[in-house]
Scaffold this active site. Structure first.
Site, PDB file in Angstrom:
ATOM      1  N   LYS A   1       0.882  -1.184   0.000  1.00 12.29           N
ATOM      2  CA  LYS A   1       0.000   0.000   0.000  1.00 12.29           C
ATOM      3  C   LYS A   1       0.916   1.230   0.000  1.00 12.29           C
ATOM      4  CE  LYS A   1      -2.526   3.427   1.689  1.00 12.29           C
ATOM      5  NZ  LYS A   1      -1.590   4.510   1.265  1.00 12.29           N
TER       6      LYS A   1
ATOM      7  N   GLU B   1       9.241   1.406  11.092  1.00 12.25           N
ATOM      8  CA  GLU B   1      10.275   2.428  10.874  1.00 12.25           C
ATOM      9  C   GLU B   1       9.567   3.771  10.976  1.00 12.25           C
ATOM     10  OE1 GLU B   1      13.378   1.953  10.633  1.00 12.25           O
ATOM     11  OE2 GLU B   1      13.433  -0.211  10.355  1.00 12.25           O
TER      12      GLU B   1
ATOM     13  N   CYS C   1      13.454  10.900   7.417  1.00  7.79           N
ATOM     14  CA  CYS C   1      13.333  10.522   8.830  1.00  7.79           C
ATOM     15  C   CYS C   1      14.669  10.638   9.542  1.00  7.79           C
ATOM     16  CB  CYS C   1      12.807   9.100   8.931  1.00  7.79           C
ATOM     17  SG  CYS C   1      13.820   7.952   8.008  1.00  7.79           S
TER      18      CYS C   1
ATOM     19  N   GLU D   1       9.215  16.862  14.772  1.00 13.59           N
ATOM     20  CA  GLU D   1       9.941  16.527  13.553  1.00 13.59           C
ATOM     21  C   GLU D   1       9.641  17.633  12.531  1.00 13.59           C
ATOM     22  OE1 GLU D   1       8.583  12.848  11.801  1.00 13.59           O
ATOM     23  OE2 GLU D   1      10.617  12.296  11.258  1.00 13.59           O
TER      24      GLU D   1
HETATM   25  P1  NAP Z   1       2.263   8.765   7.380  1.00 15.79           P
HETATM   26  O1  NAP Z   1       1.253   9.822   7.343  1.00 15.79           O
HETATM   27  O2  NAP Z   1       2.407   7.957   8.618  1.00 15.79           O
HETATM   28  O3  NAP Z   1       1.957   7.827   6.131  1.00 15.79           O
HETATM   29  C1  NAP Z   1       2.733   6.698   5.826  1.00 15.79           C
HETATM   30  C2  NAP Z   1       1.883   5.672   5.133  1.00 15.79           C
HETATM   31  O4  NAP Z   1       0.854   5.231   6.026  1.00 15.79           O
HETATM   32  C3  NAP Z   1       1.165   6.188   3.883  1.00 15.79           C
HETATM   33  O5  NAP Z   1       1.087   5.134   2.943  1.00 15.79           O
HETATM   34  C4  NAP Z   1      -0.223   6.507   4.412  1.00 15.79           C
HETATM   35  O6  NAP Z   1      -1.216   6.457   3.429  1.00 15.79           O
HETATM   36  C5  NAP Z   1      -0.406   5.367   5.393  1.00 15.79           C
HETATM   37  N1  NAP Z   1      -1.422   5.607   6.407  1.00 15.79           N
HETATM   38  C6  NAP Z   1      -1.852   6.784   6.931  1.00 15.79           C
HETATM   39  N2  NAP Z   1      -2.830   6.544   7.839  1.00 15.79           N
HETATM   40  C7  NAP Z   1      -3.021   5.209   7.877  1.00 15.79           C
HETATM   41  C8  NAP Z   1      -3.892   4.337   8.604  1.00 15.79           C
HETATM   42  N3  NAP Z   1      -4.763   4.802   9.495  1.00 15.79           N
HETATM   43  N4  NAP Z   1      -3.802   3.012   8.376  1.00 15.79           N
HETATM   44  C9  NAP Z   1      -2.924   2.519   7.487  1.00 15.79           C
HETATM   45  N5  NAP Z   1      -2.090   3.276   6.757  1.00 15.79           N
HETATM   46  C10 NAP Z   1      -2.122   4.607   6.970  1.00 15.79           C
HETATM   47  O7  NAP Z   1       3.719   9.304   7.099  1.00 15.79           O
HETATM   48  P2  NAP Z   1       4.209  10.228   5.903  1.00 15.79           P
HETATM   49  O8  NAP Z   1       3.794  11.622   6.196  1.00 15.79           O
HETATM   50  O9  NAP Z   1       3.844   9.628   4.599  1.00 15.79           O
HETATM   51  O10 NAP Z   1       5.786  10.066   6.047  1.00 15.79           O
HETATM   52  C11 NAP Z   1       6.546  10.850   6.878  1.00 15.79           C
HETATM   53  C12 NAP Z   1       6.881  10.088   8.162  1.00 15.79           C
HETATM   54  O11 NAP Z   1       7.544   8.878   7.857  1.00 15.79           O
HETATM   55  C13 NAP Z   1       7.834  10.876   9.016  1.00 15.79           C
HETATM   56  O12 NAP Z   1       7.441  10.805  10.356  1.00 15.79           O
HETATM   57  C14 NAP Z   1       9.151  10.160   8.815  1.00 15.79           C
HETATM   58  O13 NAP Z   1      10.058  10.316   9.851  1.00 15.79           O
HETATM   59  C15 NAP Z   1       8.702   8.757   8.657  1.00 15.79           C
HETATM   60  N6  NAP Z   1       9.725   7.956   7.962  1.00 15.79           N
HETATM   61  C16 NAP Z   1      10.427   7.034   8.684  1.00 15.79           C
HETATM   62  C17 NAP Z   1      11.415   6.293   8.067  1.00 15.79           C
HETATM   63  C18 NAP Z   1      12.204   5.283   8.831  1.00 15.79           C
HETATM   64  O14 NAP Z   1      12.853   4.444   8.203  1.00 15.79           O
HETATM   65  N7  NAP Z   1      12.191   5.282  10.151  1.00 15.79           N
HETATM   66  C19 NAP Z   1      11.681   6.481   6.715  1.00 15.79           C
HETATM   67  C20 NAP Z   1      10.949   7.427   6.010  1.00 15.79           C
HETATM   68  C21 NAP Z   1       9.956   8.152   6.663  1.00 15.79           C
HETATM   69  P3  NAP Z   1      -1.781   7.800   2.712  1.00 15.79           P
HETATM   70  O15 NAP Z   1      -0.621   8.368   2.004  1.00 15.79           O
HETATM   71  O16 NAP Z   1      -2.823   7.259   1.804  1.00 15.79           O
HETATM   72  O17 NAP Z   1      -2.297   8.690   3.799  1.00 15.79           O
END
Ligand code: NAP
Length: 483
Positions: A179, A254, A288, A385
């Site tokens: 997804k 992650e 991240c 963040e």
């Molecule tokens: P996000 O809002 O958590 O979204 C990540 C993924 O989760 C997207 O595919 C999103 O889908 C999905 N999602 C959102 N709500 C959901 C739910 N209730 N159930 C299932 N899936 C759901 O994060 P983001 O804004 O895309 O990414 C930024 C974050 O990722 C930052 O906090 C960053 O630090 C973190 N990150 C961490 C790493 C690591 O390796 N630790 C690497 C990269 C990024 P939709 O797009 O359809 O909403």
């Protein structure tokens, strides 16, 4: 069909079929460089997700019996498919994500590297023979694929985040339902096209786009899914851990970070500035592992701020596809609003903006690379963040204070520090409560090393010799009656 069309799919891949949402609903995908709609993808829901899971479960029955060598060959073919198509894939990525084309190519290079690494690791998932305390018994441990794996990924690295999940899952013998993030779904759908090019059997890799909460609810509730691997925010990670608890799935998380970048008085300042620019401004600060807080010792503080501000001011901002651009637009208006709020809060609490600080003249979601001096822990920027091109610089006096400041966060993903003192390099590494530590190094990600956080930054590790473990269950077999 051109090569780019072949890879840039606007429908989902379920059980080897490219399909629209059942009701034909779609989501628009925009280019952050100008806000233009560049295409649509299906807005799939529960029924489509369930079919994808069932396709993966059915494919698993055959796929789990393939040999490690067969799976390695499939992954090598996938590696070649990524490399052959790197230009088209990078263009797709930049068009939906905004990062400079050179960075997009770098991301694709990393994707290919992870896939090759796990092609190699597929053949090394050894078992064990444990010396038996009983006569006439052999105690064996084998490692078996966990089963159907759901991979949910973010928009900031829409390709490489999948490579760290799909690569080891396939190497282990799992099948996958992907997804991708709704803002960057084309790079996720491209994994389906690449899997076809590489000759993967139908159902081994499935890709479903659409409403995150609806798809996520099915992926976490469906008992056929045995593993959830997620990269994204800590907030959503917590939701998924809770939801996955009811069917006791394995989880890898992650999540978010709040990386400190510590510069001690004895640091090589040239090296520290070089590392700072990579660790802060890559992907416009939207990673991240990006530096969230510069912690700089008194003696080197003013020189460091001056040099950082100058280097920051020289960054070339523009459309990712334009030659020589170093920083693209932010992903969306909400990201810009958040950065503006954090800067206003910092300025209101005594922060001194020494570079940038406002929207870029290019308009849209372009933002000036920014440096704020005199940052303090009372500011929101110390805890939140940032996810944007903003460098707050905090001042500290001694090593103990630096360590205390660095660890003063619920997160524990990446941290960096610069010193020329070997003893300090080891002492400080030992004290930092982080999963990833860069010592005199601002870019530490590589497929051959583990990547993962502690505390609220996550559970589990991706990459390196450990990454495949997340997709293997241990099975202990006691073979008796041998005497
Ligand atoms: P996000 O809002 O958590 O979204 C990540 C993924 O989760 C997207 O595919 C999103 O889908 C999905 N999602 C959102 N709500 C959901 C739910 N209730 N159930 C299932 N899936 C759901 O994060 P983001 O804004 O895309 O990414 C930024 C974050 O990722 C930052 O906090 C960053 O630090 C973190 N990150 C961490 C790493 C690591 O390796 N630790 C690497 C990269 C990024 P939709 O797009 O359809 O909403």
């Amino acid at each position: 069909m051109t090569e780019t069309d072949l890879l840039r799919r606007n429908v989902n891949l379920i059980g080897g079929q490219w399909v629209a949402a059942d009701d034909g609903a779609t989501l628009d995908v925009t280019n952050p460089a100008d806000g233009a709609v560049i295409g649509t993808v299906p807005k799939s829901g529960t029924a489509e997700t369930r079919r994808a899971i069932e396709a993966a479960a059915s494919a698993f029955e055959t796929f789990r019996k393939t040999t490690a060598a067969e799976r390695a060959d499939m992954l090598f073919a996938l590696y070649e498919a990524i490399r052959t198509n790197v230009d088209d894939l990078a263009f797709i990525l930049t068009s939906e994500q905004g990062k400079p084309l050179a960075e997009a190519k770098g991301e694709l290079g990393l994707s290919a590297a992870y896939v090759r690494w796990f092609a190699e690791e597929a053949r090394r998932a050894y078992g064990d023979l444990i010396p038996s305390p009983f006569k006439g018994r052999k105690l064996m441990v084998t490692r078996e694929p966990v089963g159907v794996t759901a991979a949910i990924t973010p928009w900031n690295f829409p390709s490489s985040m999948l490579s760290r999940k799909v690569g080891p899952a396939i190497a282990a013998g799992c099948t996958v339902v992907i997804k991708p993030a709704s803002q960057t779904p084309f790079s996720g759908l491209a994994w389906g096209a690449l899997a076809e090019l590489a000759g993967f059997p139908p159902g081994v890799i499935n890709v479903v786009t659409g409403s995150a909460s609806v798809i996520g609810a099915e992926l976490t509730a469906n008992p056929l899914v045995r593993k959830i691997t997620f990269t994204g925010s800590t907030e959503v990670g917590k939701i998924l851990i809770r939801q996955a608890a009811d069917t006791v799935k394995r989880v890898s998380m992650e999540l978010g970070g709040n990386a400190p970048f510590i510069v001690f008085d004895d640091a090589d300042i040239d090296r520290a500035i070089e590392g700072a620019m990579i660790a802060k401004y890559r992907n416009a600060g939207q990673t991240c592992v990006c530096t969230n807080r510069f912690l700089v010792q008194d003696g080197i503080h003013d020189a460091f701020v001056d040099r950082l501000a100058r280097a920051t001011g020289e960054l070339r901002v523009g459309r990712g596809t334009d030659e020589g651009v170093q920083q693209g637009p932010l992903i969306d208006e909400a990201a810009v609003a958040k950065v503006e709020e954090l800067i206003a809060d910092a300025a209101g609490k005594g922060g001194r903006i020494v570079e940038g600080g406002a929207r870029h003249a290019l308009g849209g979601t372009y933002f000036q690379p920014t440096v704020i001096a005199e940052a303090t822990t009372a500011m929101e920027i110390a805890q939140e963040e940032i996810f944007g091109p903003v460098s707050p610089v905090f001042r500290f006096n001694d090593e103990a204070e630096a360590i205390a400041l660095a660890n003063d966060t619920p997160f524990g993903l990446a941290c960096y520090f610069y010193t020329s003192d070997l003893g300090r390099a080891f002492r400080v590494s030992d004290e930092l409560r982080y999963g990833l530590v860069g010592v005199n190094d601002g870019f530490i990600t590589t497929e051959v090393a583990p990547f993962g956080g502690v505390k609220e930054s996550g559970i589990g590790s991706e990459g390196g010799p450990y990454g495949i473990d997340e997709y293997l269950d241990l099975k202990y077999i006691s073979l008796g009656g041998l005497d």
